[in-house]
Design an enzyme around this catalytic site. Structure first.
Site, PDB file in Angstrom:
ATOM      1  N   HIS A   1      -1.649  39.181   9.418  1.00  9.99           N
ATOM      2  CA  HIS A   1      -1.424  38.784  10.642  1.00  9.99           C
ATOM      3  C   HIS A   1      -1.168  39.792  11.384  1.00  9.99           C
ATOM      4  O   HIS A   1      -1.173  39.741  12.854  1.00  9.99           O
ATOM      5  CB  HIS A   1      -0.998  37.409  11.378  1.00  9.99           C
ATOM      6  CG  HIS A   1      -1.614  36.932  10.615  1.00  9.99           C
ATOM      7  ND1 HIS A   1      -2.681  36.326  10.538  1.00  9.99           N
ATOM      8  CD2 HIS A   1      -1.313  35.010   9.660  1.00  9.99           C
ATOM      9  CE1 HIS A   1      -3.039  34.611   9.892  1.00  9.99           C
ATOM     10  NE2 HIS A   1      -1.884  34.283   9.142  1.00  9.99           N
TER      11      HIS A   1
ATOM     12  N   CYS B   1       3.187   1.890  26.730  1.00  5.50           N
ATOM     13  CA  CYS B   1       4.231   3.037  27.830  1.00  5.50           C
ATOM     14  C   CYS B   1       3.609   3.716  28.028  1.00  5.50           C
ATOM     15  O   CYS B   1       4.334   4.209  29.131  1.00  5.50           O
ATOM     16  CB  CYS B   1       6.210   3.761  27.163  1.00  5.50           C
ATOM     17  SG  CYS B   1       6.589   2.276  26.413  1.00  5.50           S
ATOM     18  N   HIS B   2       3.225   4.748  27.365  1.00  7.31           N
ATOM     19  CA  HIS B   2       2.810   6.125  28.259  1.00  7.31           C
ATOM     20  C   HIS B   2       0.995   6.047  28.578  1.00  7.31           C
ATOM     21  O   HIS B   2       1.179   6.851  29.519  1.00  7.31           O
ATOM     22  CB  HIS B   2       2.482   7.187  26.863  1.00  7.31           C
ATOM     23  CG  HIS B   2       3.519   7.390  26.533  1.00  7.31           C
ATOM     24  ND1 HIS B   2       5.129   8.110  26.732  1.00  7.31           N
ATOM     25  CD2 HIS B   2       4.585   6.815  24.948  1.00  7.31           C
ATOM     26  CE1 HIS B   2       5.798   8.346  26.897  1.00  7.31           C
ATOM     27  NE2 HIS B   2       5.706   7.291  25.497  1.00  7.31           N
TER      28      HIS B   2
ATOM     29  N   CYS C   1       1.041   2.827  21.910  1.00  9.69           N
ATOM     30  CA  CYS C   1       1.906   4.320  22.618  1.00  9.69           C
ATOM     31  C   CYS C   1       1.751   3.867  24.153  1.00  9.69           C
ATOM     32  O   CYS C   1       1.997   4.361  25.043  1.00  9.69           O
ATOM     33  CB  CYS C   1       1.443   5.252  21.788  1.00  9.69           C
ATOM     34  SG  CYS C   1       1.193   5.603  20.555  1.00  9.69           S
TER      35      CYS C   1
ATOM     36  N   CYS D   1       9.579   7.394  18.624  1.00 11.67           N
ATOM     37  CA  CYS D   1       8.614   6.556  19.369  1.00 11.67           C
ATOM     38  C   CYS D   1       8.484   5.392  18.689  1.00 11.67           C
ATOM     39  O   CYS D   1       8.842   4.238  19.230  1.00 11.67           O
ATOM     40  CB  CYS D   1       7.941   6.855  19.948  1.00 11.67           C
ATOM     41  SG  CYS D   1       7.390   7.474  21.429  1.00 11.67           S
TER      42      CYS D   1
END
Lengths: 109, 281
Positions: free
Chosen positions: B101, B200-201, B197, B242
């Site tokens: 690369h 909260c988010h 999830c 989390c």
């Protein structure tokens, strides 16, 4: 040598004579305090950077003693007066005897 | 007296409401590159958000400043360690990443598109999986641990060269079923606290959960340097954290569940610029 140790330094490339500059230094280091225990309850041996020095053209600028309570990846920022063109030399001393060095040239405008 | 108390309470409430909103600020890296940290919501979340906002806006001023300068950002040390790995020849083929690369800068288009469907393998692959595939099959080297130090340093390097390019993961075609599995997980309540999830988010971002300021849970800044543990954190480890906080048994890093979740959560941030390695609390 402790793992993954990498010093970084930020110094301006040029400055007017007699002017104070800000120097920032950072070294990646785990700074193991010697107070912690591993999963089996054994003390993890102390492994820290215990001294840092900065010299300019052979003259000492700062000489710092670092203690175990300093957190991981120690960052030090300080000012220096630059009377002439030259080279800053930075040195970190590890508990295990390793010495890490870095240097930066600076010119006068 | 009563009126005074009421006025005081109203004042306090106003103050706390203001402080919990995402901060209005612009992220400019090293005084040069402006990063897109809020943008009109992509189609996948257009029904719940008007705007998607990077976690950067939810953090304190000092933390935000730390990320804006490559020297002050401790995550960049690890990106530099990643660059050393990039140039390290390993394995039976006597190759390093650089052998094929060349410069990491050539990889700028890579991070924004992952996780991504891989036609030959017939699966959705995360960047970590692709790195390990390269190591195993092209270099003849040992795989790295999914969220181990070397792997995180390498993903930090690859994210750092993509900063300022928008996240753009494909969610249609062969990736669609994985994306849907991820969406399912996002809205599934886990653990003794029965939290998904989204609880909260999505429903409560911008509010305080005790002392913590809830963000939209965007992952454009991963791997992130967290001040709480002073190291880079891979996105799957963050997912684990989390889910653990909901008091559930978590999935493993690199598990099919987390790969699907990563694709889904990444798609919720399509359009936000890559920020990794970001600095968070």
């Amino acid at each position: 040598m402790a793992e993954d140790v990498k010093p970084r330094v930020k110094v301006p490339k040029s400055v007017s004579a007699g002017e104070a500059i800000t120097i920032k230094t950072l070294i990646s280091h785990k700074m193991e305090s010697g107070q912690r225990k591993d999963d089996d309850g054994n003390l993890i041996p102390r492994s820290i950077i215990n001294r840092f020095t900065c010299d300019f053209n052979g003259e000492n600028v700062v000489d710092v003693t670092l203690e175990p309570a300093i957190s991981t990846n120690p960052y030090l920022e300080f000012e220096a007066l630059v009377p002439e063109a030259g080279e800053f030399k930075f040195t970190w001393y590890d508990d295990d005897g390793s010495v890490y060095e870095e240097s930066k040239k600076i010119a006068i405008e | 007296m009563k009126r005074l108390t009421a006025a005081l309470t109203a004042g306090l409430m106003a103050a706390s409401m203001v402080s919990a909103d995402p901060v209005d600020d612009t992220l400019v890296l090293n005084g040069e590159t402006t990063i897109v940290t809020r943008i009109k919501a992509p189609e996948a979340v257009a029904d719940v958000f008007d705007e998607v906002i990077s976690g950067w806006h939810f953090r304190e001023e000092e933390t935000r400043a730390m990320q804006a300068d490559d020297f002050d950002n401790p995550g960049m040390i690890f990106a530099e360690l990643g660059e050393d790995l990039w140039n390290t020849v390993e394995g039976s083929e006597d190759k390093s990443c650089a052998s094929c690369h060349e410069s990491p800068d050539n990889m700028a288009e890579v991070r924004p598109g992952y996780p991504k469907w891989n036609e030959d393998a017939g699966e959705v692959r995360t960047l970590e999986m692709q790195i390990n595939d390269c190591r195993e099959n092209r270099m003849g080297a040992e795989k790295w641990k999914y969220t181990g130090g070397d792997m995180v340093n390498m993903t930090a390097l690859l994210a750092s060269v993509s900063r300022g390019r928008p996240v753009n993961v494909a969610i249609d075609g062969p990736a669609q079923s994985t994306w849907e599995a991820g969406k399912e997980l996002y809205y599934t309540r886990f653990g003794q606290l029965e939290l998904s999830c989204a609880n909260c988010h999505e429903e409560n971002n911008g509010r305080m959960i005790r002392a913590d300021h809830l963000s939209q849970g965007q992952i454009n800044g991963f791997p992130v340097y967290r001040l709480k543990n002073a190291k880079l954190n891979a996105v799957h480890d963050r997912f684990k954290g989390c889910i653990r906080d909901t008091r559930a048994e978590t999935f493993e890093a690199g598990s099919p569940e987390f790969i699907a979740l990563e694709l889904y959560v990444a798609s919720r941030g399509n359009g936000l610029d890559v920020e990794g390695p970001a600095v968070r609390n």
